[in-house]
Design an enzyme around this catalytic site. Sequence first.
Site, mmCIF file in Angstrom:
data_model
loop_
_atom_site.group_PDB
_atom_site.id
_atom_site.type_symbol
_atom_site.label_atom_id
_atom_site.label_comp_id
_atom_site.label_asym_id
_atom_site.label_seq_id
_atom_site.Cartn_x
_atom_site.Cartn_y
_atom_site.Cartn_z
ATOM 1 N N ASP A 40 88.843 -32.089 63.025
ATOM 2 C CA ASP A 40 90.039 -32.547 62.312
ATOM 3 C C ASP A 40 90.242 -34.046 62.494
ATOM 4 O OD1 ASP A 40 90.615 -30.032 61.367
ATOM 5 O OD2 ASP A 40 92.066 -29.552 62.943
ATOM 6 N N SER A 85 89.639 -25.040 49.748
ATOM 7 C CA SER A 85 90.127 -25.280 51.098
ATOM 8 C C SER A 85 91.630 -25.534 51.042
ATOM 9 C CB SER A 85 89.419 -26.491 51.701
ATOM 10 O OG SER A 85 88.077 -26.205 51.994
ATOM 11 N N LYS A 117 98.094 -18.232 59.566
ATOM 12 C CA LYS A 117 96.743 -18.739 59.309
ATOM 13 C C LYS A 117 95.795 -18.094 60.326
ATOM 14 C CE LYS A 117 94.156 -22.980 58.388
ATOM 15 N NZ LYS A 117 92.984 -22.638 59.194
#
Length: 702
Positions: A40, A85, A117
């Site tokens: 990330d 995504s 999630k």
Amino acid sequence: MAGPTQADRDRWQDLVARIEKARTEYYQKDAPTLSDAEYDELFTELQSLEAALPELQKADSPTQTVGGDRSEMFEPVEHLERMMSLDNAFGLEEFSAWVARVEKDLGTVPALLCELKIDGLAVDLVYRNGHLATLATRGDGRVGEDVTYNARFIPGIPTVLTGAPALVEVRGEVYFPVAEFNDLNEQMLELGRSPFANPRNAGAGTLRQRVDRRQAEIAAREQSGRKVSDKAKAELQRGIDALGRLRLIVHGLGRLDGQRPTTLSQAYEAMSQWGLPTSARVQVAATPAEAQAYVTTYEARRHSLDHEIDGVVIKVDELALQARLGATSRAPRWAIAVKYPPEVVRTRLLDIAVNVGRTGRVTPFAVMQPVRVSGTTVSMATLHNAQEVERKGVLIGDMVFLRKAGEIIPEVIGPVVEQRTGDERAFVMPTHCPSCGTLLAPAKEGDVDIRCPNARSCPSQLRERLNHVGSRGALDIEGLGWKASTALLDDHLVHDEGDLFDLDEAALLRSRFFTRSGDELTENARVLLDHLEQAKTRPLWRVLVALSIRHVGPTAAQALAREFVTMDAIRAATTDELGSVDGVGPTIATALHEWFAVDWHAAVVDKWARAGVRMADEVAQGPRPLAGKTLVITGTLAQWSRDGLTERLQQLGAKVTGSVSKKTDYLIAGENAGSKYAKAQSLGVPILTEDRLGELGVAAPD
């Protein structure tokens, strides 16, 4: 505005190369060498660089594409509608910025669908005439891998739907439940392999097996009369068994014959009626504030769930508004993933040292290159014992995966074997205590742990026991922490924990740690003396916990105090009498009996009694309406202290424990109740707030 420099171009190339390599390892090999947090960070830097210098951005940049190209191992499956995504929001501030963009584009703030999630593998399922036609991985978003054959081994994937349209394409997440994931990693370690860093990679590695090919190869060999090794058969069976542990949650709709629902929440209801597994935790928020509450609620409860999550996904619920918002080249504008702080990271294991605990147990721990995980910087993690170090296969110098779940002590999951250089070395457990030099040995034959038998004078054990006496779980003495315990011993103000309650102002004035200018006590010293007096009034079970008797924690101590009421009665009881107490048993009973048989242990209790420490509980007069009931207290209470309410409930006959189970009769919940609240809800345990304690016969405190 100046264009990109050569340094900018070089950095862009480097970021792209590292991200693409990470994607290959993550999506195709199911063996990442970067943690999610590291990925990330790289991706965010690339986005920022391209935003500042648009000339660098290309159509095939990772910021414009969906990660996960199809492997050549499987036949291709073209999705009927493209799988995309999600953009990420790291925190509520970024989520609010996304809401503002949605409001600007639509002119209003729409209803938002909130869902967990799940840390799994995104898949696409197509049903034709009610029957499963294909199960495919996401791949690059347009073409995925055909893993339909494996669906027959996965109980969570329905092969037949009821009442569904002739054509249904849905998206979902295949995942490992937490318990199954932990079991699988145990097997990986036993086989000498790197453990999976997270359930997503475990799920991907399991789903993307060529079971059909293995079965065909084994069948062909057997038909031709050739021998098939037991290892090959065992490997195939392990793969099939692992597939049987997978589950599916459906969270999206692709192509659909007939009339489409008007909202995503209606689509979920329809999918559930057809027989597809949907989440019971989906919630439609009327306002962004409700969505934010959903995010914070599940961040607190994430460890009580049966599957791992790494955040919450929030979507515009109305499908027509989704269409108006559209999408970028890689992600829809109508959805955002609000990510929680990462709990699995990667760092370097610099050394393995040992710690000597309060009961003499010698525990290896990892010394690591400091790394940020779950909102804190971590440089040490537990390794439990020498056998655990060997079982996990970690070497000093390894790159390792580290996990920190909630308030749990950080733990090394296992090594990144692929990154070894050959310079790593094995850990060797010391033979003598690093604190006092005494020869180490198991307490009893067959024990996994080794211990320092010098309990009476080992400096490390003394310091740990003093620190434990002051801990919140024992006598809760403010001012008696690690540094204060060390000073008391180093300055010879106490010889062991038995001397604690004899401390006075004159004694503390002899230590620089507790004084200013040598003739005046610090504020912390005065707090310590005040809290030592308060600690003398603690209930009997806390005194038992404070004595550091092996195996005697709060649950056993409370059971003993309920049954025997006084310390003298506990000391006089036989092993059989102690062991017959519910919640104690023979192991704890033996430990108690052996502990009190040691002269200096008995002397500690006698010193505390002479100093005025309470050694008996008050026996409640009158009825005991809660006799036989088991209660748990959680959260912050407004009227009661936790100790005060526990003692009152015990006086009324209740058993107060620390964890919720099917045997729990009531959960008493204050503010910020957390995971125990969620577990009580899932088990159907009655939940009472503080203002309803009167229903149990508990009057408000004076």
